[in-house]
Design a protein around this motif. Structure first.
Motif, short mmCIF file in Angstrom:
data_model
loop_
_atom_site.label_atom_id
_atom_site.label_comp_id
_atom_site.label_asym_id
_atom_site.label_seq_id
_atom_site.Cartn_x
_atom_site.Cartn_y
_atom_site.Cartn_z
N ASP A 165 -4.12 10.02 6.36
CA ASP A 165 -5.46 9.64 5.91
C ASP A 165 -5.59 8.18 5.51
N GLU A 166 -4.51 7.58 5.02
CA GLU A 166 -4.59 6.21 4.50
C GLU A 166 -3.83 5.18 5.34
N HIS A 167 -2.78 5.62 6.05
CA HIS A 167 -1.95 4.67 6.78
C HIS A 167 -2.07 4.79 8.30
N LYS A 212 -6.46 -2.91 12.25
CA LYS A 212 -5.51 -3.36 11.24
C LYS A 212 -5.82 -2.83 9.84
N GLU A 213 -7.07 -2.70 9.53
CA GLU A 213 -7.42 -2.24 8.18
C GLU A 213 -6.95 -0.82 7.95
N ALA A 214 -7.01 0.02 8.98
CA ALA A 214 -6.72 1.45 8.81
C ALA A 214 -5.33 1.86 9.26
N PHE A 215 -4.57 0.93 9.84
CA PHE A 215 -3.28 1.30 10.44
C PHE A 215 -2.16 0.45 9.85
N ALA A 216 -1.14 1.12 9.29
CA ALA A 216 -0.04 0.40 8.66
C ALA A 216 0.95 -0.16 9.66
N GLY A 217 1.05 0.45 10.84
CA GLY A 217 2.01 0.00 11.83
C GLY A 217 3.34 0.73 11.72
N PRO A 218 4.16 0.67 12.78
CA PRO A 218 5.40 1.47 12.81
C PRO A 218 6.38 1.14 11.70
N GLU A 232 0.81 -1.21 0.00
CA GLU A 232 0.00 0.00 0.00
C GLU A 232 0.84 1.27 0.00
N ILE A 233 2.15 1.14 0.27
CA ILE A 233 3.02 2.31 0.33
C ILE A 233 3.53 2.63 -1.08
N PRO A 234 3.18 3.78 -1.65
CA PRO A 234 3.70 4.13 -2.98
C PRO A 234 5.22 4.17 -2.97
N ALA A 235 5.83 3.66 -4.02
CA ALA A 235 7.28 3.55 -4.10
C ALA A 235 7.95 4.91 -4.30
N ARG A 278 8.61 3.64 6.77
CA ARG A 278 8.89 3.66 5.34
C ARG A 278 8.36 4.94 4.69
N VAL A 279 7.16 5.36 5.08
CA VAL A 279 6.61 6.61 4.56
C VAL A 279 7.50 7.78 4.97
#
Length: 261
Positions: A201-203, A165-171, A114-117, A176-177
């Motif tokens: 908004d997304e992670h 979990k659906e809305a949170f990417a985690g540390p 989900e993280i844009p490169a 990475r962002v």
């Protein structure tokens, strides 16, 4: 070389359920917990499932919880425990159990996608990138991550709240962002991608309350909270609430509209 018998409690089971089983295993000087797990497999529990690969603290495969703390089995020396205490090994609590000490960590790979490169600047070819060393050092720390997912496991937003979990990417992936956002050559903004906005908004950046538990369990000693998450939060807040930044963005957008017309 001295040896002694140590008491272990190891979680056995699968997705349907299970429990802790007691074992007594021989320990030699200098051994790590993964050595004991291998001896346990060789002598008493040949069907014990455990994930491992390099045994050098670089692949992140042998993540588990030892006495309730997320650790790498291969980097936890037996010498840190009293000889009389029982060492309890359980699977990562934040992820579904496959069998015994093996968990399904596919959640993390889904978040990674989900993280844009990285977006290279237009017209700049690979191999032609030039950056100051100080800028390289800022993000180089984050590249040490071995993706053991111990930080993901210990983060209470993931660990204690399955619904997040659906809305949170985690540390690991917010880091990475942050790495990409501070990269001096990342041209995501020029392509219309606001990494700070997507972090919020997304992670799920707002879910993080900077308890530093992720930093405490990182085997690579990455300052995840202080060097990645807090600066990312500050930049996201500036983007949304700083009146000067807000005014500058309004003026810039108005100038772009005027130029287009």
């Amino acid at each position: 070389m001295s040896t002694y018998d140590a008491r272990f409690r190891v979680w056995r089971g699968d997705a349907e359920g299970g429990g802790l089983e007691d074992f007594t295993v021989e320990v030699n000087d200098g051994e790590v917990v993964l050595d004991i797990v291998h001896r346990l497999q060789a002598t008493q529990a040949p069907d014990l499932a455990v994930r491992w690969n390099c045994k050098a603290g670089k692949c992140g495969s042998c993540s588990a919880e030892i006495n309730g703390r997320p650790r790498l089995l291969c980097m936890t020396r037996m010498s840190v425990f009293d000889r009389g205490e029982t060492v309890t090994i359980t699977p990562l609590r934040a992820f579904p159990v496959v069998r015994d000490l093996v968990t399904d960590v596919s959640f993390n790979y889904a978040k990674a996608r989900e993280i844009p490169a990285f977006v290279p600047p237009a017209g700049l070819e690979p191999g032609a990138y030039r950056m100051r060393q100080v800028d390289v050092e800022r993000s180089q720390e984050f590249r040490k991550c071995i993706e053991c997912f111990l930080c993901q496991d210990t983060c209470h937003v993931v660990r204690d709240h399955e619904e997040n979990k659906e809305a949170f990417a985690g540390p690991r992936f917010l880091m990475r962002v942050a790495e990409l956002d501070m990269h001096p050559l990342d041209a995501a903004a020029e392509r219309g991608l606001d990494r700070r906005a997507t972090a919020q908004d997304e992670h799920g950046l707002g879910y993080c309350n900077i308890t530093k538990c992720c930093t405490e369990v990182c085997p690579e000693s990455i300052a995840i909270t202080d060097n990645a998450l807090i600066p990312l939060k500050e930049r996201a807040v500036d983007r949304t609430y700083d009146p000067l930044v807000w005014l500058g963005n309004r003026i810039r957008r108005r100038g772009e509209r005027d130029a287009e017309s």
